[in-house]
Design a protein around this motif. Structure first.
Motif, mmCIF file in Angstrom:
data_model
loop_
_atom_site.group_PDB
_atom_site.id
_atom_site.type_symbol
_atom_site.label_atom_id
_atom_site.label_comp_id
_atom_site.label_asym_id
_atom_site.label_seq_id
_atom_site.Cartn_x
_atom_site.Cartn_y
_atom_site.Cartn_z
ATOM 1 N N SER B 540 38.931 38.380 36.691
ATOM 2 C CA SER B 540 39.083 37.214 37.548
ATOM 3 C C SER B 540 40.057 37.554 38.677
ATOM 4 O O SER B 540 41.113 38.117 38.429
ATOM 5 C CB SER B 540 39.618 36.072 36.705
ATOM 6 O OG SER B 540 39.752 34.945 37.482
ATOM 7 N N LYS B 544 35.158 39.533 43.557
ATOM 8 C CA LYS B 544 33.697 39.449 43.480
ATOM 9 C C LYS B 544 33.164 38.394 44.449
ATOM 10 O O LYS B 544 32.284 38.676 45.259
ATOM 11 C CB LYS B 544 33.274 39.107 42.048
ATOM 12 C CG LYS B 544 33.761 40.110 41.019
ATOM 13 C CD LYS B 544 33.315 39.756 39.624
ATOM 14 C CE LYS B 544 33.910 38.465 39.083
ATOM 15 N NZ LYS B 544 35.353 38.507 38.828
ATOM 16 N N SER B 545 33.696 37.183 44.337
ATOM 17 C CA SER B 545 33.233 36.125 45.241
ATOM 18 C C SER B 545 33.521 36.503 46.687
ATOM 19 O O SER B 545 32.757 36.165 47.590
ATOM 20 C CB SER B 545 33.918 34.810 44.908
ATOM 21 O OG SER B 545 33.660 34.445 43.584
ATOM 22 N N THR B 546 34.623 37.197 46.895
ATOM 23 C CA THR B 546 34.979 37.586 48.249
ATOM 24 C C THR B 546 33.923 38.521 48.825
ATOM 25 O O THR B 546 33.522 38.384 49.995
ATOM 26 C CB THR B 546 36.359 38.269 48.231
ATOM 27 O OG1 THR B 546 37.271 37.416 47.554
ATOM 28 C CG2 THR B 546 36.850 38.546 49.620
ATOM 29 N N GLN B 586 30.047 29.417 43.096
ATOM 30 C CA GLN B 586 30.784 29.338 41.836
ATOM 31 C C GLN B 586 31.119 27.883 41.476
ATOM 32 O O GLN B 586 31.075 27.510 40.327
ATOM 33 C CB GLN B 586 32.059 30.161 41.950
ATOM 34 C CG GLN B 586 32.740 30.391 40.628
ATOM 35 C CD GLN B 586 33.734 31.532 40.714
ATOM 36 O OE1 GLN B 586 34.108 31.969 41.786
ATOM 37 N NE2 GLN B 586 34.148 32.019 39.579
HETATM 38 N N1 LIG Z 1 40.196 31.041 50.625
HETATM 39 C C1 LIG Z 1 41.110 31.882 50.144
HETATM 40 N N2 LIG Z 1 42.295 32.037 50.782
HETATM 41 C C2 LIG Z 1 43.235 32.895 50.319
HETATM 42 N N3 LIG Z 1 43.080 33.658 49.230
HETATM 43 C C3 LIG Z 1 41.925 33.563 48.532
HETATM 44 C C4 LIG Z 1 40.885 32.654 48.961
HETATM 45 N N4 LIG Z 1 39.859 32.777 48.095
HETATM 46 C C5 LIG Z 1 40.233 33.690 47.189
HETATM 47 N N5 LIG Z 1 41.473 34.169 47.431
HETATM 48 C C6 LIG Z 1 42.188 35.212 46.677
HETATM 49 O O1 LIG Z 1 41.438 36.421 46.783
HETATM 50 C C7 LIG Z 1 41.402 37.110 45.553
HETATM 51 C C8 LIG Z 1 39.963 37.400 45.152
HETATM 52 O O2 LIG Z 1 39.299 36.189 44.916
HETATM 53 P P1 LIG Z 1 37.774 36.080 44.493
HETATM 54 O O3 LIG Z 1 37.375 34.646 44.595
HETATM 55 O O4 LIG Z 1 36.955 37.043 45.255
HETATM 56 O O5 LIG Z 1 37.836 36.520 42.966
HETATM 57 P P2 LIG Z 1 36.658 36.665 41.925
HETATM 58 O O6 LIG Z 1 36.519 38.110 41.627
HETATM 59 O O7 LIG Z 1 35.450 35.943 42.401
HETATM 60 O O8 LIG Z 1 37.286 35.943 40.664
HETATM 61 P P3 LIG Z 1 36.606 34.912 39.615
HETATM 62 O O9 LIG Z 1 35.911 35.736 38.630
HETATM 63 O O10 LIG Z 1 37.769 34.222 39.009
HETATM 64 O O11 LIG Z 1 35.715 34.003 40.374
HETATM 65 C C9 LIG Z 1 42.151 36.249 44.560
HETATM 66 O O12 LIG Z 1 43.438 36.803 44.416
HETATM 67 C C10 LIG Z 1 42.242 34.893 45.207
HETATM 68 O O13 LIG Z 1 43.461 34.281 44.874
#
Ligand SMILES: Nc1ncnc2c1ncn2[C@@H]1O[C@H](COP(=O)(O)OP(=O)(O)OP(=O)(O)O)[C@@H](O)[C@H]1O
Ligand SMILES: [Mg+2]
Lengths: 197, 760
Positions: B540, B544-546, B586
């Motif tokens: 987490s 990934k979402s990024t 998500q």
């Molecule tokens: N809009 C935003 N502004 C600033 N930081 C963000 C934003 N969205 C996500 N982050 C940060 O970027 C990092 C990566 O986030 P991301 O959403 O890509 O994670 P993820 O791999 O999708 O996790 P998960 O499995 O929990 O969904 C995290 O540290 C998060 O706190």
């Protein structure tokens, strides 16, 4: 990377749970405990890299050394100097000290320095001037880190009230300024503040 | 750091590349300074503000103090890598050298983005790669007035010419020119008639009809009276007509201008980049569409006519008065400078006080919004009292601020009232005296009295004018900030149109951070063939979402390139790109409306058959038809009336109906039970044939159909391969699988234990 292998605290918690299956009266959260904080020795080596050695462990362990350690304050704004958390290189908790005083004097000095290094939030000592134009505020302040000018786009969005007297202001670049107690500032600062708050 | 030093630092921002002939021998390209940045914190003495310069040449990285003394130099040959460690409100530049990690400089968030580029540059140099970094030379101070800018490279609000803003505001009157002209003409005519016609008629009826009436015959008097009354009737009718003309036109204008303003702000908001929304509270943005537009049209419709009529009334009144009696006029004007003085001096403190009221309103609004939005949580944790006390505090604060402001206003208003009240007093006193000495007639005094009210009346609004003006300007500023903000490239001219898409996706060293000083993706390399199904896994917060956000171009990468069918996403016509991407976010979001409408959101002309087909594929058909209203069920705001898993399935159906070439499922089935998930997978499996699919899931069984799995760790791709390959590698993926196995085994064991107990 880390050579130290501390006994898994969860295991102990499990045992406790088995021994006393009743619903716990007080909640015991799993916090890695190191019985005596003075055993922790924080130091920089080489300069700028924080390390940790756990000395003379009573249970007969060797001295442990963590080559990279990160030090955090769990609640830097509401409880500064308390709840000092140490993370290892993998980002996992080594331990938490309830108060910075629990460290030995040498380690404590290092911890204080590390806090000042990591938390760049400047504490405002006096507000020399505030100008408001179209909702944008231009500040000139004296902080514990020296004098500084900054701009805040919108105070409603960027001024966080931590309590009635305690404020956190975040400027357009993301720099942070803290007013610990707005009532104990000098007269001029208070008048300046009153205009915008 | 003192202000001067900071100014200096701002000026020194450009890298100091010495002119080539300045360097000894000219051959020494090695000593050429490639980048030089000012770090604004000195590590000694407790990390205070100060000045350090970091210079990078091909051969070394060196640090100088404020007086130019070299403190440190690291030969490039010894550098293995460079990075910035993010701190709270700043960062630190660190080099990994052959002898360990070495801190180089500390700095605040103001310059952190520049240092993170520097770190990239150093790494390129150290690895012998091409030196290519993007250092934007952002202005931090206004070139004209030297004020700090509220946004880097932004406009200086103090130097935006008010006239320019005004012109832009007036631009909105353009389509309603005729109405505006009519309204302004009516206003001006009213001003003239009220300053000339009415006072003169009053003087006439007093002096020539009523005074000494006995010395004239009735036959002489009656026509005079009739004439005077006729004149007054005419003035009345004229006034009413003009008033009608003015009001009807301004109503027409106000409704239309308000509509246009709201439309243009909304349109701009729709096209803004997502990063704009990250920084702002939704409530504040909404108030730009509602309150700020109100302020602007309020000024155009109420302020502007006043601005035109007031000088006319003043000048007309002055002229008329001087004609009647210059002595008396001058005497009456005595309090005017005081009125003007008071109204102008109170304006600033007054507006500050009202600004405060506005801020308190904002706080109350936020609290209200939050506690009602989270009413379920409030109730679940029995926090009604807590929320109430927060509300009460803010409510009291608001009342207090309002009272302070209003008290101030009342005091000022009464002072003005007193000064204005002196006018008639002077008129009766001095006018009476002049009449007694025979210099003027009673009619003149009466006429003056009328004139007095006509002139002093608008003068009371003089303070208000400034208020209108400044409010309108502040509103206009905020509106234009939105309208002028960098939109996403919807109608880029040289954009590549892509009516069809194969679905090849290539990430090439893609880097990105929401906050530029804190990178989230640190170089993603991935080549995806059209039709491939990629499973993205990782902890987490790994990014990934990024990664997906970048593919949809919700955000733009900071460096590297991301190509679809060999074309950089930044160059593809945005609408085409997104038309070919179907995404299940998500956090599923549904609109207020029926389920059917939600499913056909991306394809409004889809028939109900299509909708049902998609719903079947997403395994939501069954539960939908079982609802009393079936597909016509209203789902309420944000889909509030559906369960978590139901919402997810509806949004999967929405993505499927969109018929995309690239399908993105971000934890799309995380709230669905395992059995339904299997069904969805089979259905999607049929659908995804030939479509490029990115599926993100924590439950690894979700990804069993994936052609390749990609493990993202700490912003980089740690492992790529098929399920078997990754298991064989015994890396991160392997340990994830093992952990999940153990957990499910534990659950299974626990279950069998219970079963045994039950049996026994
Ligand atoms: N809009 C935003 N502004 C600033 N930081 C963000 C934003 N969205 C996500 N982050 C940060 O970027 C990092 C990566 O986030 P991301 O959403 O890509 O994670 P993820 O791999 O999708 O996790 P998960 O499995 O929990 O969904 C995290 O540290 C998060 O706190
Ligand atoms: Mg995510």
């Amino acid at each position: 990377m880390d050579t130290a292998v501390l006994e898994k605290p969860e295991a102990k918690a499990d045992e406790v749970a088995k021994a006393a299956p009743d619903f716990p009266q007080t909640q015991e959260f799993v916090t890695p405990k190191i019985s005596r904080m003075e055993m922790l020795k924080l130091f920089y080596k080489p300069e700028g890299t924080l390390r940790l050695t756990i000395e003379r462990n009573p249970e007969g362990w060797e001295n442990f050394s963590y080559p990279t350690v990160k030090l955090y304050q769990a609640a830097p704004l509401s409880s500064p100097g308390r709840y000092i958390v140490l993370h290892d290189g993998k980002g996992e908790e080594i331990t938490m000290s309830d108060h910075i005083d629990q460290f030995s004097p040498d380690s404590r000095a290092i911890a204080e320095d590390e806090i000042r290094r990591r938390y760049l939030t400047a504490k405002i000592q006096s507000v020399t001037s505030i100008k408001v134009e179209f909702g944008i505020t231009y500040w000139t302040v004296l902080t514990d880190k020296g004098e500084r000018d900054f701009v805040v786009q919108s105070l409603t969005e960027s001024c966080i009230w931590l309590s009635d007297r305690h404020l956190l202001i975040i400027d357009v670049d993301g720099n942070r300024f803290e007013i610990l107690d707005r009532f104990i500032l000098d007269e001029t600062s208070r008048t300046n503040l009153a205009l915008v708050l | 750091m003192t202000v001067q030093e900071r100014d200096q630092a701002a000026q020194d921002e450009r890298p100091q590349i010495p002119s080539t002939n300045g360097v000894a021998g000219n051959s020494d390209a090695d000593n050429e300074i490639l980048i030089s940045e000012i770090a604004d914190i000195v590590p000694e003495d407790g990390h205070i503000f100060g000045k350090r310069e970091v210079r990078v040449t091909r051969k070394s990285v060196s640090v100088f103090d404020a007086s130019g003394v070299q403190l440190l130099t690291v030969p490039m040959l010894e550098i293995k890598s460079a990075r910035t460690e993010s701190l709270v409100g700043g960062s630190r530049l660190e080099l990994t050298t052959t002898s360990g990690i070495m801190p180089i400089a500390e700095f605040t968030a103001s310059v952190a983005p520049r240092f993170s580029e520097m770190a990239r540059g150093i790494e390129q140099l150290a690895k012998g790669e091409d030196f290519a970094i993007k250092l934007a030379y952002e202005k931090t101070r206004c070139e004209k007035c030297g004020r700090l800018l509220p946004e880097k490279d932004g406009r200086c609000p103090a130097c935006v010419k008010r006239l320019t803003v005004l012109k832009r505001i007036f631009g909105y009157m353009g389509p309603y020119r005729k109405a505006a002209i009519l309204s302004l003409t009516a206003t001006s005519l009213t001003a003239i008639s009220s300053t000339f016609l009415t006072p003169y008629l009053t003087r006439y009826i007093t002096d020539s009809v009523l005074t000494n009436a006995g010395s004239r015959t009735m036959a002489e008097n009656l026509p005079r009276l009739t004439f005077a009354i006729g004149g007054m009737l005419f003035a009345l009718l004229l006034g009413v007509c003009l008033q009608f003309l003015r009001s009807s036109n301004s109503i027409y204008m106000s409704s239309n201008i308000a509509k246009d303003l709201r439309a243009s702000v909304y349109r701009a908001l729709e096209h803004l980049q997502l990063s704009f929304y990250d920084k702002k509270q939704l409530g504040a943005i909404i108030s730009r569409v509602t309150q700020d537009t109100d302020r602007v049209w309020g000024f155009l419709v109420d302020g502007l006519p006043y601005l035109v009529s007031m000088p006319l009334t003043l000048i007309g009144g002055l002229g008329a008065g001087l004609f009647l009696s210059w002595k008396l006029t001058l005497a009456i004007l005595l309090p005017v400078p005081f009125v003007a003085l008071v109204t102008t001096t109170i304006w600033k403190p007054l507006s500050q006080r009202y600004h405060r009221v506005g801020a308190k309103w904002g706080r109350l609004h936020t609290q209200l919004n939050e506690s009602l939005n989270g009413i379920r949580v409030v109730k679940a944790f029995v926090q009604e009292k807590g929320e109430w006390s927060k509300f009460e505090t803010r409510n009291n604060d608001l009342a207090e601020a309002g009272m302070t402001a209003d008290k101030f206003w009342i005091r000022a208003e009464n002072t003005v009232g007193l000064l204005v009240g002196l006018g008639p007093l002077i008129n009766w006193g001095y006018g009476g005296y002049l009449m007694l000495t025979g210099e003027i007639t009673l009619g003149t005094v009466m006429a003056m009295q009328i004139l007095l009210w006509q002139v002093y009346g608008p003068l009371q609004w003089f303070g208000q004018l400034n208020n209108w003006f400044s409010r309108a300007m502040a509103g206009a500023e905020r509106i234009f900030e939105v309208i002028d903000a960098q939109p996403e490239g919807y109608d880029k001219k040289d954009a590549v149109v892509m009516p069809n898409m194969r679905g090849d996706v290539t990430f090439d060293n893609v880097r990105f951070g929401y906050d530029k000083s804190n990178p989230v993706l640190k170089g993603i390399d991935l080549d995806v063939k059209a039709g491939e199904m990629i499973g993205l896994v990782g902890k987490s917060g790994a990014g990934k979402s990024t990664t997906i956000n970048l593919l949809c171009r919700f955000y733009e990468s900071d460096a590297g390139s991301l190509k679809v069918d060999g074309v950089d996403v930044k160059d593809i016509a945005l609408e085409d790109l997104r038309r070919h991407i179907g995404i299940v976010l998500q956090e599923p979001f549904l609109f207020n409306g029926t389920i059917a409408d939600n499913i056909r959101y991306g394809k409004p002309d889809a028939t109900l058959e299509d909708v049902m087909e998609a719903a079947r594929a997403a395994c939501c058909h069954d539960f939908i038809v079982a609802k009393p209203d079936g597909y016509d069920t209203q789902v309420g705001e944000k889909g509030g009336k559906l369960s978590g898993g139901e919402k997810q399935r509806v949004s999967i159906a929405r993505a499927i109906l969109h018929n995309p070439r690239i399908l993105i499922l971000d934890e799309a089935t995380s709230s669905v039970d395992v059995e339904t998930e299997k069904k969805i997978q089979v259905a999607i499996g049929n659908l995804t044939k030939g479509r490029t699919t990115f599926a993100i899931a924590h439950r690894l069984s979700t990804l069993r159909n994936a052609d390749r799995l990609v493990v993202i760790d700490k912003g980089k791709i740690a492992e790529v391969g098929t399920h078997e390959e990754l298991i064989a590698q015994k890396g991160i993926f392997y340990s994830l699988v093992e952990t999940q196995k153990q957990t499910s085994k534990a659950i299974a064991e626990a279950r069998s234990d219970i079963a045994i107990e039950e049996e026994g």
